[in-house]
Design a protein around this motif. Sequence first.
Motif, PDB file in Angstrom:
ATOM      1  N   VAL A 186       0.851  -1.197   0.000  1.00  0.00           N
ATOM      2  CA  VAL A 186       0.000   0.000   0.000  1.00  0.00           C
ATOM      3  C   VAL A 186       0.885   1.245   0.000  1.00  0.00           C
ATOM      4  O   VAL A 186       1.759   1.401   0.850  1.00  0.00           O
ATOM      5  CB  VAL A 186      -0.936   0.012   1.224  1.00  0.00           C
ATOM      6  N   VAL A 187       0.651   2.131  -0.958  1.00  0.00           N
ATOM      7  CA  VAL A 187       1.446   3.352  -1.080  1.00  0.00           C
ATOM      8  C   VAL A 187       1.030   4.355  -0.013  1.00  0.00           C
ATOM      9  O   VAL A 187      -0.154   4.658   0.144  1.00  0.00           O
ATOM     10  CB  VAL A 187       1.278   3.963  -2.487  1.00  0.00           C
ATOM     11  N   ARG A 188       2.019   4.879   0.737  1.00  0.00           N
ATOM     12  CA  ARG A 188       1.763   5.855   1.782  1.00  0.00           C
ATOM     13  C   ARG A 188       3.075   6.552   2.116  1.00  0.00           C
ATOM     14  O   ARG A 188       4.082   6.358   1.431  1.00  0.00           O
ATOM     15  CB  ARG A 188       1.154   5.187   3.020  1.00  0.00           C
ATOM     16  N   LEU A 189       3.091   7.362   3.172  1.00  0.00           N
ATOM     17  CA  LEU A 189       4.280   8.104   3.566  1.00  0.00           C
ATOM     18  C   LEU A 189       4.905   7.496   4.817  1.00  0.00           C
ATOM     19  O   LEU A 189       4.196   7.113   5.757  1.00  0.00           O
ATOM     20  CB  LEU A 189       3.934   9.569   3.849  1.00  0.00           C
ATOM     21  N   TYR A 190       6.227   7.453   4.831  1.00  0.00           N
ATOM     22  CA  TYR A 190       6.972   6.963   5.982  1.00  0.00           C
ATOM     23  C   TYR A 190       8.079   7.967   6.293  1.00  0.00           C
ATOM     24  O   TYR A 190       8.620   8.606   5.392  1.00  0.00           O
ATOM     25  CB  TYR A 190       7.612   5.606   5.679  1.00  0.00           C
ATOM     26  N   TRP A 191       8.403   8.086   7.596  1.00  0.00           N
ATOM     27  CA  TRP A 191       9.530   8.941   7.944  1.00  0.00           C
ATOM     28  C   TRP A 191      10.273   8.357   9.135  1.00  0.00           C
ATOM     29  O   TRP A 191       9.753   7.507   9.857  1.00  0.00           O
ATOM     30  CB  TRP A 191       9.086  10.379   8.219  1.00  0.00           C
ATOM     31  N   GLY A 192      11.520   8.797   9.307  1.00  0.00           N
ATOM     32  CA  GLY A 192      12.323   8.270  10.392  1.00  0.00           C
ATOM     33  C   GLY A 192      13.763   8.729  10.287  1.00  0.00           C
ATOM     34  O   GLY A 192      14.085   9.709   9.612  1.00  0.00           O
ATOM     35  N   LEU A 193      14.652   7.989  10.955  1.00  0.00           N
ATOM     36  CA  LEU A 193      16.069   8.337  11.069  1.00  0.00           C
ATOM     37  C   LEU A 193      16.927   7.195  10.554  1.00  0.00           C
ATOM     38  O   LEU A 193      16.733   6.031  10.930  1.00  0.00           O
ATOM     39  CB  LEU A 193      16.419   8.624  12.537  1.00  0.00           C
ATOM     40  N   ILE A 194      17.883   7.515   9.698  1.00  0.00           N
ATOM     41  CA  ILE A 194      18.832   6.520   9.188  1.00  0.00           C
ATOM     42  C   ILE A 194      20.049   6.505  10.104  1.00  0.00           C
ATOM     43  O   ILE A 194      20.717   7.530  10.276  1.00  0.00           O
ATOM     44  CB  ILE A 194      19.259   6.859   7.745  1.00  0.00           C
ATOM     45  N   THR A 195      20.342   5.361  10.702  1.00  0.00           N
ATOM     46  CA  THR A 195      21.479   5.272  11.614  1.00  0.00           C
ATOM     47  C   THR A 195      22.703   4.617  10.986  1.00  0.00           C
ATOM     48  O   THR A 195      23.821   4.843  11.439  1.00  0.00           O
ATOM     49  CB  THR A 195      21.113   4.480  12.882  1.00  0.00           C
ATOM     50  N   ASN A 196      22.506   3.809   9.951  1.00  0.00           N
ATOM     51  CA  ASN A 196      23.650   3.163   9.313  1.00  0.00           C
ATOM     52  C   ASN A 196      23.275   2.673   7.930  1.00  0.00           C
ATOM     53  O   ASN A 196      22.097   2.501   7.614  1.00  0.00           O
ATOM     54  CB  ASN A 196      24.173   2.007  10.167  1.00  0.00           C
TER      55      ASN A 196
END
Length: 281
Positions: A186-196
């Motif tokens: 399902v197409v939607r929006l995601y967000w967060g933090l890249i740690t490695n």
Amino acid sequence: MQSVTYRVDQSPVTPYQYLQDVEKYAGNIECLECEARAWYVRGSMSGGRERSACFAAHHTDECEIRTVVLVVDDPDVVPDEGADTARIVVDLDKRKAQDIMVPEPRDRQPTDTLWGAIHKKYANAADYPINKSLRQILSCLIKNPSYPEDDATIRIVCDGGRIALEGEVRQLLSYQTQLSGIDPGVVRLYWGLITNVNRKDGNTWLNCGDYRTEPSLLIRDEELEEEMLKAFRLKSLDDLEGAYFIVMGWLSGSETKPIINFGFAKYIAFVKYRVRDEDEV
């Protein structure tokens, strides 16, 4: 920081120890005091001065053991969050930063639409007259994870006006730790933090923590990687360690290991950080 905590057993880790077993520690280290997720920062030379390898994190304001200062690399102008946020529109074919908010038209009623699928219709410019960027939305989310107001709607268009995503923002947007129960594909929006960042079996993974159990963004082929390097002026995708992201994509993998997929560089945006040099004001 010259020491962080290994989240699995709470043991201390130095930069030297980290490099001896990167696969073990990457995505699993945090600040000793505020417990913010940490990442490894390579040593460098700047202005004839050598900076030793260390760890960095997005510390809480109260944390007292910050030893490096992070600054946003190539910042956007973030608009006043007090503006009317009733409707937000993003044109993925345009990257120029403009106002993020569109006031609710007084003479039109909201249109009910299904969310989560790609609609084969075109946007009405009269409804959404101003272009915004994913990166501006991300900048607001970093400052306020509850952004925007509950009844705000978003319309994302691309390819000359085709609506790729539309609906209530709170129904379409998920943080990296809130992916349980979302249907695959399902197409939607995601967000967060890249740690490695790591590479395996010809794929590149932008990890949001432990690559075995926490979400990762999957870069499936060299063409997408090259597109991202060019679009974001990166020497390497490793430069995204410590960056926040927002992406329009879909999930695969499993409940225990979610994988975030996306098709083109224009579907993703970053707020990227670097360690401030000592001679910078």
